[in-house]
Design an enzyme around this catalytic site. Structure first.
Site, PDB file in Angstrom:
ATOM      1  N   LYS A 125       0.854  -1.185   0.000  1.00  0.00           N
ATOM      2  CA  LYS A 125       0.000   0.000   0.000  1.00  0.00           C
ATOM      3  C   LYS A 125       0.882   1.224   0.000  1.00  0.00           C
ATOM      4  O   LYS A 125       2.007   1.168   0.496  1.00  0.00           O
ATOM      5  CB  LYS A 125      -0.869   0.003   1.261  1.00  0.00           C
ATOM      6  CG  LYS A 125      -2.081   0.907   1.165  1.00  0.00           C
ATOM      7  CD  LYS A 125      -3.240   0.208   0.495  1.00  0.00           C
ATOM      8  CE  LYS A 125      -4.382   1.144   0.204  1.00  0.00           C
ATOM      9  NZ  LYS A 125      -5.583   0.400  -0.233  1.00  0.00           N
ATOM     10  N   ASP A 165      -7.115   4.366  -4.523  1.00  0.00           N
ATOM     11  CA  ASP A 165      -7.757   4.269  -3.211  1.00  0.00           C
ATOM     12  C   ASP A 165      -8.345   5.671  -2.980  1.00  0.00           C
ATOM     13  O   ASP A 165      -8.568   6.404  -3.955  1.00  0.00           O
ATOM     14  CB  ASP A 165      -6.732   3.874  -2.120  1.00  0.00           C
ATOM     15  CG  ASP A 165      -7.387   3.428  -0.812  1.00  0.00           C
ATOM     16  OD1 ASP A 165      -7.798   2.266  -0.721  1.00  0.00           O
ATOM     17  OD2 ASP A 165      -7.524   4.250   0.121  1.00  0.00           O
TER      18      ASP A 165
HETATM   19  P1  NDP Z   1     -12.916   7.995  -2.993  1.00  0.00           P
HETATM   20  O1  NDP Z   1     -11.835   8.997  -2.820  1.00  0.00           O
HETATM   21  O2  NDP Z   1     -13.489   7.767  -4.320  1.00  0.00           O
HETATM   22  O3  NDP Z   1     -14.129   8.342  -2.007  1.00  0.00           O
HETATM   23  C1  NDP Z   1     -13.949   8.460  -0.649  1.00  0.00           C
HETATM   24  C2  NDP Z   1     -15.252   8.872  -0.006  1.00  0.00           C
HETATM   25  O4  NDP Z   1     -15.141   8.771   1.404  1.00  0.00           O
HETATM   26  C3  NDP Z   1     -15.634  10.317  -0.306  1.00  0.00           C
HETATM   27  O5  NDP Z   1     -17.017  10.445  -0.300  1.00  0.00           O
HETATM   28  C4  NDP Z   1     -15.000  11.038   0.867  1.00  0.00           C
HETATM   29  O6  NDP Z   1     -15.588  12.274   1.168  1.00  0.00           O
HETATM   30  C5  NDP Z   1     -15.259  10.069   1.981  1.00  0.00           C
HETATM   31  N1  NDP Z   1     -14.251  10.218   3.029  1.00  0.00           N
HETATM   32  C6  NDP Z   1     -12.927  10.084   2.941  1.00  0.00           C
HETATM   33  N2  NDP Z   1     -12.342  10.347   4.096  1.00  0.00           N
HETATM   34  C7  NDP Z   1     -13.320  10.702   4.934  1.00  0.00           C
HETATM   35  C8  NDP Z   1     -13.336  11.088   6.288  1.00  0.00           C
HETATM   36  N3  NDP Z   1     -12.205  11.189   6.990  1.00  0.00           N
HETATM   37  N4  NDP Z   1     -14.533  11.357   6.848  1.00  0.00           N
HETATM   38  C9  NDP Z   1     -15.657  11.269   6.131  1.00  0.00           C
HETATM   39  N5  NDP Z   1     -15.706  10.895   4.830  1.00  0.00           N
HETATM   40  C10 NDP Z   1     -14.543  10.620   4.262  1.00  0.00           C
HETATM   41  O7  NDP Z   1     -12.335   6.648  -2.377  1.00  0.00           O
HETATM   42  P2  NDP Z   1     -12.832   5.144  -2.610  1.00  0.00           P
HETATM   43  O8  NDP Z   1     -14.296   5.107  -2.811  1.00  0.00           O
HETATM   44  O9  NDP Z   1     -11.942   4.528  -3.603  1.00  0.00           O
HETATM   45  O10 NDP Z   1     -12.468   4.499  -1.199  1.00  0.00           O
HETATM   46  C11 NDP Z   1     -13.402   4.435  -0.123  1.00  0.00           C
HETATM   47  C12 NDP Z   1     -12.978   3.362   0.864  1.00  0.00           C
HETATM   48  O11 NDP Z   1     -12.958   2.087   0.204  1.00  0.00           O
HETATM   49  C13 NDP Z   1     -11.572   3.518   1.451  1.00  0.00           C
HETATM   50  O12 NDP Z   1     -11.585   3.054   2.789  1.00  0.00           O
HETATM   51  C14 NDP Z   1     -10.720   2.601   0.602  1.00  0.00           C
HETATM   52  O13 NDP Z   1      -9.565   2.160   1.279  1.00  0.00           O
HETATM   53  C15 NDP Z   1     -11.696   1.457   0.371  1.00  0.00           C
HETATM   54  N6  NDP Z   1     -11.430   0.606  -0.780  1.00  0.00           N
HETATM   55  C16 NDP Z   1     -11.314   1.127  -2.039  1.00  0.00           C
HETATM   56  C17 NDP Z   1     -11.122   0.288  -3.120  1.00  0.00           C
HETATM   57  C18 NDP Z   1     -11.078   0.803  -4.522  1.00  0.00           C
HETATM   58  O14 NDP Z   1     -11.005  -0.024  -5.426  1.00  0.00           O
HETATM   59  N7  NDP Z   1     -11.146   2.102  -4.762  1.00  0.00           N
HETATM   60  C19 NDP Z   1     -10.962  -1.152  -2.939  1.00  0.00           C
HETATM   61  C20 NDP Z   1     -11.159  -1.607  -1.587  1.00  0.00           C
HETATM   62  C21 NDP Z   1     -11.365  -0.736  -0.560  1.00  0.00           C
HETATM   63  P3  NDP Z   1     -14.853  13.644   0.706  1.00  0.00           P
HETATM   64  O15 NDP Z   1     -15.011  13.678  -0.777  1.00  0.00           O
HETATM   65  O16 NDP Z   1     -15.565  14.705   1.415  1.00  0.00           O
HETATM   66  O17 NDP Z   1     -13.424  13.504   1.135  1.00  0.00           O
HETATM   67  O1  2IT Z   2      -7.974  -1.402  -0.632  1.00  0.00           O
HETATM   68  C1  2IT Z   2      -7.945  -1.925  -1.769  1.00  0.00           C
HETATM   69  O2  2IT Z   2      -8.075  -3.139  -1.929  1.00  0.00           O
HETATM   70  C2  2IT Z   2      -7.771  -1.045  -2.931  1.00  0.00           C
HETATM   71  N1  2IT Z   2      -7.698   0.162  -2.772  1.00  0.00           N
HETATM   72  C3  2IT Z   2      -7.636  -1.629  -4.301  1.00  0.00           C
HETATM   73  C4  2IT Z   2      -6.229  -2.110  -4.527  1.00  0.00           C
HETATM   74  C5  2IT Z   2      -5.916  -2.583  -5.920  1.00  0.00           C
HETATM   75  O3  2IT Z   2      -4.746  -2.901  -6.128  1.00  0.00           O
HETATM   76  O4  2IT Z   2      -6.796  -2.646  -6.785  1.00  0.00           O
END
Ligand code: NDP
Ligand code: 2IT
Length: 444
Positions: A125, A165
């Site tokens: 990561k 992420d």
């Molecule tokens: P994005 O940046 O697309 O979206 C993040 C969202 O979460 C936004 O709505 C953001 O709001 C909100 N957010 C972030 N930090 C905070 C906080 N401290 N308090 C409140 N809201 C918050 O990220 P992703 O959708 O890609 O990721 C979301 C979660 O999913 C993370 O935990 C990530 O690790 C996990 N994840 C992502 C994967 C992926 O493929 N993208 C895979 C597996 C897990 P704002 O815009 O206001 O910051």
């Molecule tokens: O937390 C996660 O699994 C991710 N942000 C996706 C990682 C990836 O390599 O697709």
């Protein structure tokens, strides 16, 4: 003191102040007790000490210039945690809250998550405390180019394959990839989540959210239940949240609330996901604007209030520790039956305890959100085979992977007499394969 207690105590001593990392390690190590008892050879090989120490930690300076000519310096990280079962794989997070502890907790979780996918990917990561919010495209590009100018020497299609992420989506991956290609002079699958015109996979964008809903659907099926008619809360409004919302509604559920870091929207008629996508993906705006555009929708400042809305299914899809003990108690009191984590470690240890006691069907992140990285591994396969699969094919594989993960974590929990405890099931099922590979490869 048992072997596990010893390892945990030393981990705390050696990593002072790394609260998120210790939180993740505590949850994982404590549920590995029955496996470790069965394998005394693990202690002799210091397996858990090696498992919780990253193979390599890279930290670097990222200088960049803003549109007014001011120079900024951010911190850059890549933690290459474990390569026992494949090249390091895991996302990059750009958010002001990023520090070494956050990247290490995410990396540790990633090892087991990636193992659960059944695909040959190790755990890593990275990220930065850079905040893309409010920056111009040119500023984001300047930052990404500077970040990659250092990162490129550590990664490679068979070495370490980053992805997105929080704060890293299609735009950032594009800039990062452009700079990698320019410096390394090669066009390979070194990043996943790439655009479809330059090597990306269909369904990768949707995969984490869709996969989350697929695994809940399977857990429901085992209980003669379904999404039809369920009331759902999805926190966050980013990549994972949007596609979880879309798929849950396709399966007949009503998603009534979502949030961003400023506040939440409540739409009793069911969220119009196209409006959210327009605000978030196209305009990079705030979720507040939803209430201005959709009749009957309400906006409230602050995030926590979302958990006081009664629902059958809660899908936390924003960030770590967004559900604390009080929020978990509220959810349970209001009758939540399924909690599945799109975000990484969104529930505190105390919140998990509340769900366990209430016998809520609780699907932890490393199982529930593994669809994203699994589809990244499918993108890697397509890239190295120099071919593209159809959306139907990728979606079908994603669904199979999620169903398999559910079966495996359920079986692992049963094997150790912890029926329906998917925390234990996920940690053990993920760990067994990594442990076996590490034992086979000697003291490295
Ligand atoms: P994005 O940046 O697309 O979206 C993040 C969202 O979460 C936004 O709505 C953001 O709001 C909100 N957010 C972030 N930090 C905070 C906080 N401290 N308090 C409140 N809201 C918050 O990220 P992703 O959708 O890609 O990721 C979301 C979660 O999913 C993370 O935990 C990530 O690790 C996990 N994840 C992502 C994967 C992926 O493929 N993208 C895979 C597996 C897990 P704002 O815009 O206001 O910051
Ligand atoms: O937390 C996660 O699994 C991710 N942000 C996706 C990682 C990836 O390599 O697709």
């Amino acid at each position: 003191m048992t072997y596990i207690d010893n390892v945990l105590a030393r981990l705390k001593e050696k990593n002072p102040g790394e609260t998120e990392f210790i939180q993740a390690a505590t949850e994982i190590l404590q549920s590995l007790k029955p496996v470790v008892e069965k394998h005394p050879e693990y202690e002799k090989a210091a397996l858990l000490e090696r498992f919780t120490e990253p193979e390599r930690t890279i930290m670097f300076r990222v200088p960049w210039t803003d549109d007014n000519g001011r120079v900024h310096v951010n911190k850059g990280y890549r933690v290459e945690f474990n390569s026992a079962i494949g090249p390091y794989k895991g996302g990059l997070r750009f958010h002001p809250s990023v520090n070494l502890s956050v990247i290490k907790f995410l990396g540790l979780e990633q090892i087991l998550k990636n193992s659960l996918t059944g695909l040959p990917i190790g755990g890593g990561k990275g990220g930065s405390d850079f905040d893309p919010k409010g920056k111009s495209d040119r500023e984001v590009m300047a930052f990404c180019q500077s970040f990659m100018t250092e990162l490129y020497r550590h990664i490679g299609a068979d070495t370490d394959v980053p992805a997105g992420d929080i704060g890293v989506g299609g735009r950032e991956i594009g800039y990062l990839y452009g700079q990698y290609k320019r410096i390394a002079n090669e066009f390979t699958g070194v990043l996943t989540g790439r655009g479809l015109s330059y090597g990306g996979s269909l369904i990768r964008k949707e995969a984490t959210g869709y996969g989350l809903v697929y695994i809940v659907e399977e857990a429901m099926k085992w209980r003669n239940d379904s999404f039809e008619g369920k009331t759902v809360i999805v926190s966050g409004s980013g990549n994972v949240a949007i596609y979880a919302c879309e798929k849950a509604q396709q399966l007949g559920a009503k998603v009534v609330a979502m949030y961003d870091s400023n506040g939440y929207i409540y739409d009793k008629n069911g969220i119009d996901v196209d409006v959210v996508r327009q605000i978030k993906e196209v305009e990079r705006g705030r979720i507040k604007e939803y209430a201005d555009r959709v009749k009957g929708a309400e906006y409230s400042e602050g995030c926590n209030g979302i958990w006081s809305i009664p629902c059958d299914v809660a899908l936390p899809c924003a960030t770590q520790n967004e559900i604390d003990k009080e929020s978990a108690e509220l959810l349970v009191k209001n009758g939540v039956r399924y909690v599945a984590e799109g975000a990484n470690m969104p529930s505190t240890l105390e919140a998990i305890d509340v769900f366990k006691r209430a016998k809520t069907v609780y699907l932890p992140a490393k199982a529930a959100n593994a669809g994203g990285v699994a589809t990244s591994a499918l993108e890697m396969a397509q890239a190295s085979g120099r071919m593209f699969w159809s959306a139907e094919k990728v979606d079908k594989k994603l669904k199979e992977i999620m169903v398999n993960i559910f079966r495996n974590i359920d079986a692992a929990a049963n094997r150790y007499g912890c029926d329906d405890d998917y925390v234990v099931g996920a940690n053990i099922a993920g760990f067994e394969k990594v442990a076996d590979a590490m034992m086979s490869q000697g003291i490295v």
